[in-house]
Write a protein that holds these residues in place. Structure first.
Motif, PDB file in Angstrom:
ATOM      1  N   LEU A 265     -89.173 -10.032  18.048  1.00  0.00           N
ATOM      2  CA  LEU A 265     -89.646 -11.226  18.744  1.00  0.00           C
ATOM      3  C   LEU A 265     -89.833 -12.410  17.793  1.00  0.00           C
ATOM      4  O   LEU A 265     -89.730 -13.572  18.202  1.00  0.00           O
ATOM      5  CB  LEU A 265     -90.955 -10.927  19.478  1.00  0.00           C
ATOM      6  CG  LEU A 265     -91.368 -11.941  20.548  1.00  0.00           C
ATOM      7  CD1 LEU A 265     -90.338 -11.988  21.678  1.00  0.00           C
ATOM      8  CD2 LEU A 265     -92.748 -11.610  21.098  1.00  0.00           C
ATOM      9  N   THR A 266     -90.096 -12.123  16.516  1.00  0.00           N
ATOM     10  CA  THR A 266     -90.259 -13.194  15.537  1.00  0.00           C
ATOM     11  C   THR A 266     -89.000 -14.048  15.455  1.00  0.00           C
ATOM     12  O   THR A 266     -89.044 -15.282  15.586  1.00  0.00           O
ATOM     13  CB  THR A 266     -90.592 -12.613  14.156  1.00  0.00           C
ATOM     14  OG1 THR A 266     -91.816 -11.870  14.241  1.00  0.00           O
ATOM     15  CG2 THR A 266     -90.755 -13.716  13.125  1.00  0.00           C
ATOM     16  N   GLU A 267     -87.862 -13.407  15.255  1.00  0.00           N
ATOM     17  CA  GLU A 267     -86.605 -14.146  15.201  1.00  0.00           C
ATOM     18  C   GLU A 267     -86.229 -14.692  16.571  1.00  0.00           C
ATOM     19  O   GLU A 267     -85.728 -15.820  16.689  1.00  0.00           O
ATOM     20  CB  GLU A 267     -85.478 -13.251  14.692  1.00  0.00           C
ATOM     21  CG  GLU A 267     -84.141 -13.971  14.617  1.00  0.00           C
ATOM     22  CD  GLU A 267     -82.962 -13.043  14.387  1.00  0.00           C
ATOM     23  OE1 GLU A 267     -82.099 -13.409  13.573  1.00  0.00           O
ATOM     24  OE2 GLU A 267     -82.889 -11.981  15.035  1.00  0.00           O
ATOM     25  N   TRP A 268     -86.447 -13.891  17.616  1.00  0.00           N
ATOM     26  CA  TRP A 268     -86.047 -14.284  18.965  1.00  0.00           C
ATOM     27  C   TRP A 268     -86.653 -15.629  19.363  1.00  0.00           C
ATOM     28  O   TRP A 268     -85.974 -16.515  19.861  1.00  0.00           O
ATOM     29  CB  TRP A 268     -86.466 -13.198  19.948  1.00  0.00           C
ATOM     30  CG  TRP A 268     -86.036 -13.436  21.365  1.00  0.00           C
ATOM     31  CD1 TRP A 268     -86.770 -13.998  22.376  1.00  0.00           C
ATOM     32  CD2 TRP A 268     -84.755 -13.146  21.935  1.00  0.00           C
ATOM     33  NE1 TRP A 268     -86.046 -14.061  23.543  1.00  0.00           N
ATOM     34  CE2 TRP A 268     -84.802 -13.549  23.294  1.00  0.00           C
ATOM     35  CE3 TRP A 268     -83.579 -12.588  21.441  1.00  0.00           C
ATOM     36  CZ2 TRP A 268     -83.706 -13.402  24.152  1.00  0.00           C
ATOM     37  CZ3 TRP A 268     -82.490 -12.433  22.284  1.00  0.00           C
ATOM     38  CH2 TRP A 268     -82.567 -12.845  23.625  1.00  0.00           C
ATOM     39  N   THR A 269     -87.938 -15.787  19.127  1.00  0.00           N
ATOM     40  CA  THR A 269     -88.601 -17.040  19.503  1.00  0.00           C
ATOM     41  C   THR A 269     -88.211 -18.180  18.569  1.00  0.00           C
ATOM     42  O   THR A 269     -88.091 -19.332  19.004  1.00  0.00           O
ATOM     43  CB  THR A 269     -90.125 -16.864  19.513  1.00  0.00           C
ATOM     44  OG1 THR A 269     -90.561 -16.349  18.238  1.00  0.00           O
ATOM     45  CG2 THR A 269     -90.547 -15.897  20.610  1.00  0.00           C
ATOM     46  N   GLU A 270     -88.009 -17.874  17.279  1.00  0.00           N
ATOM     47  CA  GLU A 270     -87.596 -18.911  16.340  1.00  0.00           C
ATOM     48  C   GLU A 270     -86.240 -19.505  16.718  1.00  0.00           C
ATOM     49  O   GLU A 270     -85.983 -20.680  16.488  1.00  0.00           O
ATOM     50  CB  GLU A 270     -87.539 -18.345  14.917  1.00  0.00           C
ATOM     51  CG  GLU A 270     -88.906 -18.100  14.294  1.00  0.00           C
ATOM     52  CD  GLU A 270     -88.794 -17.460  12.924  1.00  0.00           C
ATOM     53  OE1 GLU A 270     -87.665 -17.063  12.543  1.00  0.00           O
ATOM     54  OE2 GLU A 270     -89.830 -17.341  12.235  1.00  0.00           O
ATOM     55  N   ARG A 271     -85.396 -18.671  17.327  1.00  0.00           N
ATOM     56  CA  ARG A 271     -84.058 -19.127  17.696  1.00  0.00           C
ATOM     57  C   ARG A 271     -83.999 -19.634  19.145  1.00  0.00           C
ATOM     58  O   ARG A 271     -82.925 -19.924  19.664  1.00  0.00           O
ATOM     59  CB  ARG A 271     -83.044 -18.007  17.472  1.00  0.00           C
ATOM     60  CG  ARG A 271     -82.907 -17.620  16.004  1.00  0.00           C
ATOM     61  CD  ARG A 271     -81.786 -16.651  15.770  1.00  0.00           C
ATOM     62  NE  ARG A 271     -80.479 -17.182  16.180  1.00  0.00           N
ATOM     63  CZ  ARG A 271     -79.325 -16.567  15.914  1.00  0.00           C
ATOM     64  NH1 ARG A 271     -79.315 -15.440  15.228  1.00  0.00           N
ATOM     65  NH2 ARG A 271     -78.181 -17.097  16.334  1.00  0.00           N
ATOM     66  N   GLY A 272     -85.151 -19.716  19.768  1.00  0.00           N
ATOM     67  CA  GLY A 272     -85.205 -20.283  21.111  1.00  0.00           C
ATOM     68  C   GLY A 272     -84.790 -19.352  22.223  1.00  0.00           C
ATOM     69  O   GLY A 272     -84.424 -19.808  23.317  1.00  0.00           O
ATOM     70  N   GLY A 273     -84.866 -18.052  21.983  1.00  0.00           N
ATOM     71  CA  GLY A 273     -84.522 -17.087  23.021  1.00  0.00           C
ATOM     72  C   GLY A 273     -85.503 -17.184  24.181  1.00  0.00           C
ATOM     73  O   GLY A 273     -86.683 -17.468  23.982  1.00  0.00           O
ATOM     74  N   PRO A 274     -85.032 -16.898  25.409  1.00  0.00           N
ATOM     75  CA  PRO A 274     -85.910 -16.987  26.580  1.00  0.00           C
ATOM     76  C   PRO A 274     -87.002 -15.924  26.546  1.00  0.00           C
ATOM     77  O   PRO A 274     -86.786 -14.797  26.101  1.00  0.00           O
ATOM     78  CB  PRO A 274     -84.965 -16.758  27.762  1.00  0.00           C
ATOM     79  CG  PRO A 274     -83.825 -15.983  27.187  1.00  0.00           C
ATOM     80  CD  PRO A 274     -83.671 -16.485  25.785  1.00  0.00           C
TER      81      PRO A 274
END
Length: 278
Positions: A265-274
């Motif tokens: 989730l750390t990378e996911w949110t940094e990359r703007g994932g839904p």
């Protein structure tokens, strides 16, 4: 050999690799002193020295095998890993048995790291039950291990479970894939990947034995969440620690197609994932 037959053989070989992923205290006790068995204690150094440890175990604290370059929890780097395992006296074909005192979650991260750096998967083992469980029935010591240092070298793994952001993003609309959030329900409610199912890694642990729940119970928990062996499974948490434990459990149950989203989730949110909330 026909393609389908080749795939079947490859599948069986991968399943055999993970037959003894989780091992009992009795299994380990029978192998203490074996030159080809390296026991790794991933607790803090003060616990290893002050509280005691499994006889012959080497100390490789969790804080030493995770990255400190701004991506907390990620792989430590090949040179760091080689140095740690060389100092611990680990040979390239040793059976590695890891334990902690937190139901195996930190030890599982050690084992996944070893797999990603090319250690043979059939020689990676999680002690079922942690140090507290071992201490109840088996000998412990405060003596330093006598194993000689080695020159451990990382290798390319034959098969890597790592999946990237793009793979996870593409899987959001794939009915054949189940995305699994291994964090606490509170964290899941605050924000999770779209349509991800929540199975807290602790749901798979028996608080009394400190090891895994019985196999039938594990399969029931997973089946109820739609996490079945016929589907591709993609795991995430926050920083790849908790998914390590679930990954090891799934492998021990014979799940073949398990993806390890290290960025989580750390990378996911940094990359703007839904992200969805409860």
């Amino acid at each position: 050999m026909a393609e389908s037959a080749t795939l079947k053989v490859g599948s069986l070989e991968r399943m055999r690799m993970y037959e003894n992923v989780v091992v009992s205290a009795a299994w380990l006790a029978d192998r203490l002193g074996d030159e080809e068995t390296s026991v790794i204690d991933v607790r803090d150094g003060w616990e290893f020295d002050g509280i005691g440890h499994v006889p012959g175990a080497a100390s490789v604290p969790f804080a030493e095998f995770r990255s400190e370059t701004g991506d907390e929890g990620m792989l430590p780097g090949a040179e760091t890993w080689e140095s740690l395992l060389s100092a611990a006296g680990v040979g390239p074909e040793d059976h590695l048995v890891a334990y902690d005192d937190t139901h195996g979650v930190f030890a599982a991260r050690f084992l996944v790291t070893a797999e990603l750096y090319g250690h043979p998967p059939d020689r990676l083992h999680l002690l079922d039950g942690d140090y507290s469980a071992w201490n109840q029935a088996h000998e412990t010591t405060s003596d330093a291990p006598a194993r000689a240092t080695t020159d451990y070298v990382v290798r390319e793994p034959a098969h890597s479970p790592l999946v990237e952001y793009e793979t996870v993003a593409e899987a959001l609309d794939d009915d054949g894939t189940v995305i699994v959030d291994t964090r606490e329900p509170r964290e899941y409610d605050e924000g999770h990947l779209p349509d991800a199912v929540n199975v807290d890694w602790r749901d798979l642990v028996d608080d009394e034995t400190r090891g895994l729940k019985p196999e039938a119970e594990l399969r029931s928990i997973l089946d109820d969440a739609g996490i079945t062996p016929v589907r591709r499974v993609l795991l995430y948490c926050n920083t790849a620690r908790r998914i390590s434990h679930t990954y090891v459990v799934l492998r021990s149950l014979g799940y073949e197609d398990v993806g390890f989203y290290e960025g989580s989730l750390t990378e996911w949110t940094e990359r703007g994932g839904p992200v969805e909330t409860a």
